[in-house]
Design a protein around this motif. Structure first.
Motif, short mmCIF file in Angstrom:
data_model
loop_
_atom_site.label_atom_id
_atom_site.label_comp_id
_atom_site.label_asym_id
_atom_site.label_seq_id
_atom_site.Cartn_x
_atom_site.Cartn_y
_atom_site.Cartn_z
N GLU A 7 -69.32 -7.16 -20.88
CA GLU A 7 -69.94 -6.40 -19.80
C GLU A 7 -71.06 -5.56 -20.39
O GLU A 7 -70.90 -4.86 -21.38
N LEU A 8 -72.23 -5.61 -19.77
CA LEU A 8 -73.38 -4.89 -20.29
C LEU A 8 -73.38 -3.42 -19.90
O LEU A 8 -73.92 -2.59 -20.60
N GLY A 9 -72.83 -3.10 -18.76
CA GLY A 9 -72.88 -1.72 -18.28
C GLY A 9 -74.22 -1.45 -17.64
O GLY A 9 -75.12 -2.28 -17.60
N HIS A 10 -74.37 -0.24 -17.14
CA HIS A 10 -75.61 0.12 -16.46
C HIS A 10 -76.26 1.35 -17.07
O HIS A 10 -77.14 1.95 -16.47
N GLY A 11 -75.82 1.76 -18.24
CA GLY A 11 -76.44 2.91 -18.88
C GLY A 11 -76.07 4.23 -18.24
O GLY A 11 -76.84 5.18 -18.29
N ASN A 12 -74.93 4.29 -17.58
CA ASN A 12 -74.51 5.53 -16.94
C ASN A 12 -74.03 6.51 -18.00
O ASN A 12 -72.87 6.53 -18.36
N SER A 13 -74.94 7.34 -18.48
CA SER A 13 -74.60 8.33 -19.49
C SER A 13 -75.56 9.51 -19.32
O SER A 13 -76.64 9.37 -18.73
N PRO A 14 -75.17 10.68 -19.81
CA PRO A 14 -76.09 11.83 -19.73
C PRO A 14 -77.42 11.55 -20.43
O PRO A 14 -78.47 11.99 -19.94
N ALA A 15 -77.40 10.82 -21.53
CA ALA A 15 -78.64 10.51 -22.24
C ALA A 15 -79.57 9.66 -21.37
O ALA A 15 -80.77 9.93 -21.28
N ALA A 16 -79.02 8.65 -20.73
CA ALA A 16 -79.83 7.77 -19.89
C ALA A 16 -80.37 8.50 -18.67
O ALA A 16 -81.55 8.36 -18.32
N TRP A 17 -79.52 9.29 -18.04
CA TRP A 17 -79.98 10.03 -16.86
C TRP A 17 -81.06 11.04 -17.22
O TRP A 17 -82.05 11.18 -16.50
N THR A 18 -80.90 11.74 -18.32
CA THR A 18 -81.91 12.70 -18.75
C THR A 18 -83.23 12.00 -19.04
O THR A 18 -84.29 12.44 -18.59
N CYS A 19 -83.16 10.89 -19.75
CA CYS A 19 -84.35 10.13 -20.08
C CYS A 19 -85.09 9.70 -18.80
O CYS A 19 -86.29 9.91 -18.68
N VAL A 20 -84.37 9.14 -17.87
CA VAL A 20 -84.99 8.63 -16.65
C VAL A 20 -85.56 9.75 -15.79
O VAL A 20 -86.68 9.66 -15.28
N ILE A 21 -84.83 10.85 -15.65
CA ILE A 21 -85.31 11.95 -14.80
C ILE A 21 -86.56 12.58 -15.39
O ILE A 21 -87.54 12.84 -14.68
N VAL A 22 -86.57 12.82 -16.70
CA VAL A 22 -87.76 13.41 -17.33
C VAL A 22 -88.94 12.46 -17.22
O VAL A 22 -90.07 12.88 -16.93
N MET A 23 -88.69 11.17 -17.40
CA MET A 23 -89.78 10.20 -17.28
C MET A 23 -90.30 10.09 -15.84
O MET A 23 -91.50 9.91 -15.63
N LEU A 24 -89.41 10.22 -14.87
CA LEU A 24 -89.87 10.23 -13.47
C LEU A 24 -90.75 11.42 -13.17
O LEU A 24 -91.75 11.32 -12.45
N VAL A 25 -90.38 12.58 -13.71
CA VAL A 25 -91.22 13.78 -13.52
C VAL A 25 -92.59 13.55 -14.17
O VAL A 25 -93.62 13.88 -13.58
N GLY A 26 -92.60 12.97 -15.37
CA GLY A 26 -93.87 12.67 -16.02
C GLY A 26 -94.70 11.69 -15.22
O GLY A 26 -95.93 11.83 -15.10
N ALA A 27 -94.07 10.67 -14.64
CA ALA A 27 -94.79 9.70 -13.82
C ALA A 27 -95.35 10.35 -12.56
O ALA A 27 -96.46 10.03 -12.13
N LEU A 28 -94.59 11.28 -11.99
CA LEU A 28 -95.07 12.00 -10.81
C LEU A 28 -96.29 12.83 -11.17
O LEU A 28 -97.31 12.83 -10.44
N ILE A 29 -96.24 13.54 -12.29
CA ILE A 29 -97.38 14.36 -12.74
C ILE A 29 -98.60 13.47 -12.98
O ILE A 29 -99.70 13.78 -12.52
#
Length: 95
Positions: free
Chosen positions: A26-48
């Motif tokens: 099973e590959l999983g979906h990256g559900n971890s605090p590290a993955a969520w932090t990475c994605v949220i910070v990158m989304l903020v950067g993409a918005l900016i």
């Protein structure tokens, strides 16, 4: 619709190898605090960066790109610190 309970899962054969790739794990979906932090910070950067692109501001666009890179670095550091998938900080200690 199946009458099987929601917790029942279909099991794959022990070793399913197609095109030289083992698909039994099973590959999983990256559900971890590290993955969520990475994605949220990158989304903020993409918005900016997106807003800067619309208002034609190069310095703000570069700042958005820098925030996206910082998101990648934050995710990597958190993964190494044990907050990634199956990280040491996320394992149940039995308490």
């Amino acid at each position: 619709m199946s009458k099987a309970p929601a917790s029942a899962s279909k099991t794959a054969p022990e070793s399913v190898v197609r095109h030289g790739v083992d698909h039994s794990q099973e590959l999983g979906h990256g559900n971890s605090p590290a993955a969520w932090t990475c994605v949220i910070v990158m989304l903020v950067g993409a918005l900016i960066a997106s807003i800067a692109f619309v208002i034609a501001s190069t310095p703000i666009f570069i700042a958005g790109a820098v925030v996206m890179v910082l998101g990648l670095i934050a995710g990597y550091i958190m993964r190494k610190a044990g907050y990634g998938v199956e990280g040491s900080k996320l394992k149940n200690s039995g308490h």
